[in-house]
Write a protein that holds these residues in place. Structure first.
Motif, PDB file in Angstrom:
ATOM      1  N   PHE A 128       0.836  -1.199   0.000  1.00  0.00           N
ATOM      2  CA  PHE A 128       0.000   0.000   0.000  1.00  0.00           C
ATOM      3  C   PHE A 128       0.870   1.249   0.000  1.00  0.00           C
ATOM      4  CE2 PHE A 128      -2.596  -3.350   1.618  1.00  0.00           C
ATOM      5  CZ  PHE A 128      -3.898  -3.051   1.270  1.00  0.00           C
ATOM      6  N   ASP A 129       0.322   2.341  -0.543  1.00  0.00           N
ATOM      7  CA  ASP A 129       1.013   3.623  -0.447  1.00  0.00           C
ATOM      8  C   ASP A 129       0.577   4.348   0.818  1.00  0.00           C
ATOM      9  OD1 ASP A 129      -1.485   4.729  -0.959  1.00  0.00           O
ATOM     10  OD2 ASP A 129      -1.038   5.260  -3.040  1.00  0.00           O
ATOM     11  N   GLU A 130       1.053   5.576   0.990  1.00  0.00           N
ATOM     12  CA  GLU A 130       0.757   6.315   2.224  1.00  0.00           C
ATOM     13  C   GLU A 130      -0.691   6.732   2.330  1.00  0.00           C
ATOM     14  OE1 GLU A 130       2.597   9.367  -0.689  1.00  0.00           O
ATOM     15  OE2 GLU A 130       2.678   7.211  -0.227  1.00  0.00           O
ATOM     16  N   TYR A 131      -1.446   6.626   1.224  1.00  0.00           N
ATOM     17  CA  TYR A 131      -2.860   6.982   1.232  1.00  0.00           C
ATOM     18  C   TYR A 131      -3.772   5.769   1.461  1.00  0.00           C
ATOM     19  CZ  TYR A 131      -0.856  11.112  -0.986  1.00  0.00           C
ATOM     20  OH  TYR A 131      -0.086  12.217  -1.280  1.00  0.00           O
ATOM     21  N   GLY A 132      -3.174   4.609   1.607  1.00  0.00           N
ATOM     22  CA  GLY A 132      -3.955   3.398   1.830  1.00  0.00           C
ATOM     23  C   GLY A 132      -4.443   2.732   0.565  1.00  0.00           C
ATOM     24  N   ASP A 133      -3.887   3.127  -0.592  1.00  0.00           N
ATOM     25  CA  ASP A 133      -4.256   2.507  -1.862  1.00  0.00           C
ATOM     26  C   ASP A 133      -3.287   1.379  -2.203  1.00  0.00           C
ATOM     27  OD1 ASP A 133      -6.412   4.272  -2.449  1.00  0.00           O
ATOM     28  OD2 ASP A 133      -4.958   5.806  -3.046  1.00  0.00           O
ATOM     29  N   ILE A 134      -3.821   0.327  -2.804  1.00  0.00           N
ATOM     30  CA  ILE A 134      -2.971  -0.792  -3.205  1.00  0.00           C
ATOM     31  C   ILE A 134      -2.136  -0.377  -4.408  1.00  0.00           C
ATOM     32  CG2 ILE A 134      -2.940  -3.154  -4.091  1.00  0.00           C
ATOM     33  CD1 ILE A 134      -5.624  -3.584  -2.705  1.00  0.00           C
ATOM     34  N   VAL A 135      -0.832  -0.535  -4.309  1.00  0.00           N
ATOM     35  CA  VAL A 135       0.050  -0.215  -5.429  1.00  0.00           C
ATOM     36  C   VAL A 135       0.662  -1.477  -6.048  1.00  0.00           C
ATOM     37  CG1 VAL A 135       0.592   2.113  -4.660  1.00  0.00           C
ATOM     38  CG2 VAL A 135       1.990   0.194  -3.850  1.00  0.00           C
ATOM     39  N   LYS A 136       0.631  -2.577  -5.307  1.00  0.00           N
ATOM     40  CA  LYS A 136       1.175  -3.816  -5.878  1.00  0.00           C
ATOM     41  C   LYS A 136       0.567  -5.025  -5.181  1.00  0.00           C
ATOM     42  CE  LYS A 136       5.557  -6.081  -7.104  1.00  0.00           C
ATOM     43  NZ  LYS A 136       7.034  -6.001  -7.034  1.00  0.00           N
ATOM     44  N   TYR A 192      -1.676   5.707  -9.771  1.00  0.00           N
ATOM     45  CA  TYR A 192      -2.771   6.637  -9.514  1.00  0.00           C
ATOM     46  C   TYR A 192      -2.383   8.043  -9.964  1.00  0.00           C
ATOM     47  CZ  TYR A 192      -4.280   2.821  -6.465  1.00  0.00           C
ATOM     48  OH  TYR A 192      -4.651   1.591  -5.973  1.00  0.00           O
ATOM     49  N   ASN A 193      -3.390   8.850 -10.294  1.00  0.00           N
ATOM     50  CA  ASN A 193      -3.121  10.246 -10.628  1.00  0.00           C
ATOM     51  C   ASN A 193      -3.143  11.093  -9.363  1.00  0.00           C
ATOM     52  OD1 ASN A 193      -5.827  10.711  -9.979  1.00  0.00           O
ATOM     53  ND2 ASN A 193      -6.501  10.777 -12.119  1.00  0.00           N
ATOM     54  N   TRP A 227      -7.166   8.697  -8.343  1.00  0.00           N
ATOM     55  CA  TRP A 227      -7.890   7.782  -9.227  1.00  0.00           C
ATOM     56  C   TRP A 227      -6.884   6.923  -9.977  1.00  0.00           C
ATOM     57  CZ3 TRP A 227     -10.989  12.318 -11.833  1.00  0.00           C
ATOM     58  CH2 TRP A 227     -11.834  12.897 -10.871  1.00  0.00           C
ATOM     59  N   ARG A 228      -7.287   5.699 -10.267  1.00  0.00           N
ATOM     60  CA  ARG A 228      -6.393   4.822 -11.024  1.00  0.00           C
ATOM     61  C   ARG A 228      -6.119   5.406 -12.414  1.00  0.00           C
ATOM     62  NH1 ARG A 228      -9.548  -0.798 -10.715  1.00  0.00           N
ATOM     63  NH2 ARG A 228     -11.226   0.697 -11.176  1.00  0.00           N
ATOM     64  N   LYS A 229      -4.885   5.327 -12.865  1.00  0.00           N
ATOM     65  CA  LYS A 229      -4.566   5.770 -14.227  1.00  0.00           C
ATOM     66  C   LYS A 229      -3.956   4.642 -15.073  1.00  0.00           C
ATOM     67  CE  LYS A 229       0.070   7.717 -13.420  1.00  0.00           C
ATOM     68  NZ  LYS A 229       0.910   8.940 -13.578  1.00  0.00           N
ATOM     69  N   THR A 251      -3.974  -2.024 -18.401  1.00  0.00           N
ATOM     70  CA  THR A 251      -5.236  -1.295 -18.428  1.00  0.00           C
ATOM     71  C   THR A 251      -4.964   0.186 -18.222  1.00  0.00           C
ATOM     72  OG1 THR A 251      -6.449  -3.198 -17.535  1.00  0.00           O
ATOM     73  CG2 THR A 251      -7.513  -1.042 -17.387  1.00  0.00           C
ATOM     74  N   HIS A 252      -5.488   1.012 -19.135  1.00  0.00           N
ATOM     75  CA  HIS A 252      -5.372   2.463 -19.034  1.00  0.00           C
ATOM     76  C   HIS A 252      -6.739   3.046 -18.667  1.00  0.00           C
ATOM     77  CE1 HIS A 252      -1.320   2.587 -20.837  1.00  0.00           C
ATOM     78  NE2 HIS A 252      -1.749   1.564 -21.574  1.00  0.00           N
ATOM     79  N   TYR A 253      -6.758   3.952 -17.688  1.00  0.00           N
ATOM     80  CA  TYR A 253      -8.000   4.532 -17.186  1.00  0.00           C
ATOM     81  C   TYR A 253      -8.100   6.004 -17.590  1.00  0.00           C
ATOM     82  CZ  TYR A 253      -8.100   0.420 -14.153  1.00  0.00           C
ATOM     83  OH  TYR A 253      -8.104  -0.863 -13.681  1.00  0.00           O
ATOM     84  N   SER A 254      -9.305   6.406 -17.973  1.00  0.00           N
ATOM     85  CA  SER A 254      -9.583   7.819 -18.242  1.00  0.00           C
ATOM     86  C   SER A 254     -10.930   8.164 -17.618  1.00  0.00           C
ATOM     87  CB  SER A 254      -9.597   8.109 -19.740  1.00  0.00           C
ATOM     88  OG  SER A 254     -10.599   7.360 -20.402  1.00  0.00           O
TER      89      SER A 254
END
Length: 312
Positions: free
Chosen positions: A142-150, A173-174, A178-180, A200-203
C-alpha cells in the motif's frame, strides 16, 4: 479497501437435492467488497466475533404453472463463516460444501487493518487444512494513502520470487487518487517467452463519475469497461465490451438505499458457466435496525436461494 468481487466456487450439479449448490455466485464477495457489507464500525461496536451464513431455502420456480416438476427444497445448512478482529475487520473466512468445510481464507492485516497478505487453502476430507495443493498466497503493498500499489503471488511453495518470474499487478494513480494505469505480469515457464503483460489504461469524464478502462492483451485491445459512479464514489453500473469476440462481455448494476448501503446487485453475461443462467443473476440485501446485513436473496435461472446471516 481490498475488493474481492469474484471469489467463485465450482460446484457440481450432482447435488440436485440442494439446488442452490450449483450457483457460483453465492458469497456476498460476488456482490461487493465484504468490508462494505460487514461494516467494521458496526461489527466492532456490537462486539461481533463471527458471522455464519446459512442457506435457509431454495426454490426452483417455473413460469409454466402447469409444470408439475417444480422442486422445492426447504433446508438450512451453513455456507460460509467469517471471523473478525477486535476492530471489526474480517481476518478469516471458510466455505462449506454439503456440510463440510472445503476452503479457508486468511486476511493478514497491518496496524491500519489493510490486508497485506491473502492466503487461500483447502480442507481435506477429514476437515483439516491441506497442503495438497499447497496454499495460494498473495502479498499486497500500500502507499501512504492506503491505496494498493502492488499485489504479487508467491510460488506454489510459498516463496517470494523475483518479479520477472512472478505474477504481479502494479497500480498507478493520478494526483486525485484515481487509477490511471494497471499492469499485470504473468509468468508461465512452459511458454516461450514465459512472460506476458496485460495493461489497463483509465480515463475519466463527468467530473470523475464515469471511468473508462481499456485493457490490452499484449498490444491488442481486449476489453473496454465503463463504470459510472454516484456522488459518494460507489459504482452504479459497470459494462464491458469484448473486442476479441466483438460483443458485450457483461453488465452489472448496483442500487443503494438512502444510507448508501447496497440493496440490489444485478449481473448479466453472454458467457457460458457451469450452472444454469449463463452468468445472469441478481442479489438483494436486507438489513436489521442496527444496520447489520441479515438476508441475501440470490436468484439465478429459475432458482431463488435465500441466505441468512447470523452474528455472534
Amino acid at each position: 479497501m481490498l475488493v474481492f468481487l469474484f471469489f467463485t466456487y465450482s460446484f457440481s450439479v450432482m447435488a440436485q437435492d440442494r439446488i442452490c449448490e450449483c450457483s457460483p455466485f453465492f458469497s456476498p464477495l460476488a456482490a461487493a467488497d465484504f468490508e462494505s457489507l460487514f461494516d467494521p464500525s458496526l461489527i466492532s461496536s456490537n462486539k461481533i466475533t463471527e458471522v455464519r451464513i446459512y442457506i435457509t431455502s431454495g426454490q426452483k420456480n417455473s413460469k409454466n404453472k402447469s409444470d408439475t416438476t417444480v422442486k422445492v427444497a426447504n433446508q438450512k445448512y451453513i455456507k460460509e463463516l467469517f471471523t473478525f478482529n477486535r476492530d471489526g475487520y474480517a481476518v478469516h473466512s471458510r466455505t462449506f460444501y454439503l456440510g463440510r468445510q472445503n476452503h479457508y481464507y486468511s486476511f493478514n492485516r497491518d496496524i491500519k487493518n489493510n490486508i497485506v497478505q491473502h492466503v487461500s487453502q483447502f480442507f481435506d476430507s477429514v476437515g483439516k487444512l491441506s497442503n495438497d495443493p499447497k496454499p495460494d498466497i498473495t502479498d499486497y503493498t500500500f502507499d501512504e494513502y492506503g491505496d494498493i500499489v502492488k499485489r504479487k503471488k508467491r510460488d506454489p511453495n510459498g516463496a517470494v520470487l523475483p518479479d520477472e518470474k512472478s505474477e504481479y499487478t502494479i497500480t498507478e494513480y493520478n494526483d486525485q487518487g484515481w487509477r490511471k494505469k494497471e499492469t499485470t505480469h504473468y509468468y508461465l515457464d512452459w511458454e516461450t517467452p514465459p512472460y506476458h503483460l496485460n495493461t489497463t489504461h483509465y480515463s475519466y469524464t463527468n467530473k470523475g463519475k464515469t471511468e473508462t478502462a481499456k485493457t490490452y492483451d499484449g498490444k491488442k485491445l481486449y476489453l473496454t469497461t465503463t463504470t459510472n459512479y454516484d456522488d459518494m464514489g460507489a459504482p452504479l453500473s459497470i459494462s464491458s465490451f469484448d473486442h476479441f469476440l466483438n460483443k458485450p462481455a457483461y453488465k452489472k448494476v448496483f442500487k443503494y438505499d438512502s444510507l448508501g448501503r447496497l440493496i440490489k446487485y444485478v449481473a448479466s453475461s453472454v458467457n457460458d458457466y457451469e450452472c444454469p443462467g449463463r452468468g445472469n443473476f441478481s442479489n438483494e440485501f436486507k438489513y436489521n435496525s442496527d444496520g447489520l446485513l441479515i438476508e441475501q436473496r440470490h436468484t439465478f435461472a429459475n432458482t431463488l436461494c435465500i441466505l441468512q446471516f447470523e452474528y455472534k
